[in-house]
Design an enzyme around this catalytic site. Structure first.
Site, PDB file in Angstrom:
ATOM      1  N   ASP A   1       0.828  -1.207   0.000  1.00  0.00           N
ATOM      2  CA  ASP A   1       0.000   0.000   0.000  1.00  0.00           C
ATOM      3  C   ASP A   1       0.866   1.264   0.000  1.00  0.00           C
ATOM      4  O   ASP A   1       1.952   1.282   0.590  1.00  0.00           O
ATOM      5  CB  ASP A   1      -0.887  -0.012   1.247  1.00  0.00           C
ATOM      6  CG  ASP A   1      -2.044   0.967   1.142  1.00  0.00           C
ATOM      7  OD1 ASP A   1      -2.289   1.481   0.036  1.00  0.00           O
ATOM      8  OD2 ASP A   1      -2.682   1.226   2.167  1.00  0.00           O
TER       9      ASP A   1
ATOM     10  N   ASN B   1     -10.579  -3.017  -6.760  1.00  0.00           N
ATOM     11  CA  ASN B   1      -9.732  -2.109  -7.535  1.00  0.00           C
ATOM     12  C   ASN B   1     -10.275  -1.831  -8.939  1.00  0.00           C
ATOM     13  O   ASN B   1      -9.841  -0.870  -9.591  1.00  0.00           O
ATOM     14  CB  ASN B   1      -8.306  -2.649  -7.641  1.00  0.00           C
ATOM     15  CG  ASN B   1      -7.527  -2.540  -6.351  1.00  0.00           C
ATOM     16  OD1 ASN B   1      -6.604  -3.321  -6.099  1.00  0.00           O
ATOM     17  ND2 ASN B   1      -7.874  -1.579  -5.504  1.00  0.00           N
TER      18      ASN B   1
END
Length: 240
Positions: free
Chosen positions: A6, A54
Site C-alpha cells: 500500500d 480495484n
C-alpha cells in the site's frame, strides 16, 4: 507471510507525479521483498497485487495496472524460476482480466509448477469474501450434509487448499485494515503495520517486521504465557 503493498499513489502524489508512477516505482519494492524473503528462508509469500474492489478505480489506472502486472512477470519470472520458486495466482482470471495478462499468468504457473522452493502467490483480482462464497458453493455442490460441514471440509474447497494460514501480515503506508485480503487464512495472523510507503519498502524493513514477529507470543486463544511447543515449531518464518 503475506503483504498488502500500500502507498503507491501517495508516494507519487508527494512527488508531484501521476499515480501510475508510484505503481511503477513499486516494482523495485516487489523484487527486493521477494529476494529478501527467499534469502530469509521464508517458504510461503503472498502479495496483494489487485483486489476485486480495484476495478472501481479510474479506467486509465486500471489499464496501467494490467500492463504493470504483465511487466512484473516478464521482468522477474525467469530469475525467480531459476531460483526454484513456484509462482501461483489467487483470484479469478475470467473477464475483465485481459487476455494478454491471463496468458502470461497461466504460462508462468505452468513453467514453475514443479519447483519446490519458496511459493510466491500473487493475489490478483482477489477478494476474501468472494473466495469464501465460492468455497461454500463448491462444498454444497458435493452434496455434503450440514452435519459434515466443518473447518476442514470448507478449507478443502478454497481456491488454493494448500495455502497455509498466514503467520505474519505486513501492510505498508500506515494503514490498519485487512481490505478483504485472505480472510480465511488470516484468522490468527500477527499483524505488522509499517509507515513506509510501498515504493520505499526494502529488505531492512522486511527484517524489522520478521524480528517483531519473533518477539511476539502466539497463544491461539490459550491463557498460557508460553506458546505451545508445536506452535513454535511449525512457524515457517525462520531467519538464516
Amino acid at each position: 507471510m503475506a503483504c498488502i503493498m500500500d502507498g503507491n499513489g501517495r508516494w507519487a502524489q508527494q512527488r508531484g507525479l501521476e499515480r501510475t508512477e508510484g505503481h511503477s516505482a513499486g516494482e523495485a519494492a516487489i523484487t527486493a521483498t521477494v529476494q529478501a524473503a527467499h534469502d530469509m528462508g521464508i517458504k510461503w509469500l503472498t502479495l496483494f497485487a489487485f483486489s476485486t474492489e480495484n476495478w472501481r478505480r479510474p479506467q486509465p489506472e486500471v489499464d496501467y495496472l494490467m500492463r504493470f502486472n504483465q511487466r512484473v512477470i516478464r521482468n522477474n519470472a525467469p530469475r525467480w524460476r531459476s531460483m526454484g520458486m513456484r509462482m501461483r495466482y489467487l483470484g479469478a482470471l475470467d473477464a475483465p482480466v485481459p487476455d494478454f495478462l491471463r496468458e502470461d499468468i497461466m504460462q508462468v504457473e505452468e513453467l514453475t509448477a514443479a519447483n519446490t522452493g519458496m511459493t510466491l502467490t500473487t493475489a490478483f483480482n482477489h477478494g476474501g469474501r468472494r473466495d469464501l462464497v465460492n468455497a461454500v458453493r463448491s462444498l454444497i455442490g458435493t452434496g455434503i450434509t450440514a452435519e459434515d460441514v466443518n473447518e476442514k471440509t470448507l478449507a478443502q474447497h478454497m481456491q488454493l487448499p494448500d495455502l497455509p494460514d498466514v503467520d505474519l501480515l505486513i501492510r505498508t503506508s500506515g494503514e490498519h485494515r485487512l481490505s478483504n485480503f485472505l480472510l480465511w487464512q488470516m484468522a490468527y495472523a500477527e499483524m505488522y503495520f509499517s509507515p513506509v510507503l510501498w515504493p520505499d519498502f526494502r529488505a531492512e524493513h522486511l527484517a524489522r517486521a520478521v524480528a517483531s514477529y519473533h518477539n511476539r507470543q502466539r497463544r491461539y486463544g490459550t491463557a498460557s504465557t508460553e506458546a505451545l511447543p508445536e506452535q513454535r515449531a511449525t512457524t515457517p518464518l525462520t531467519l538464516h
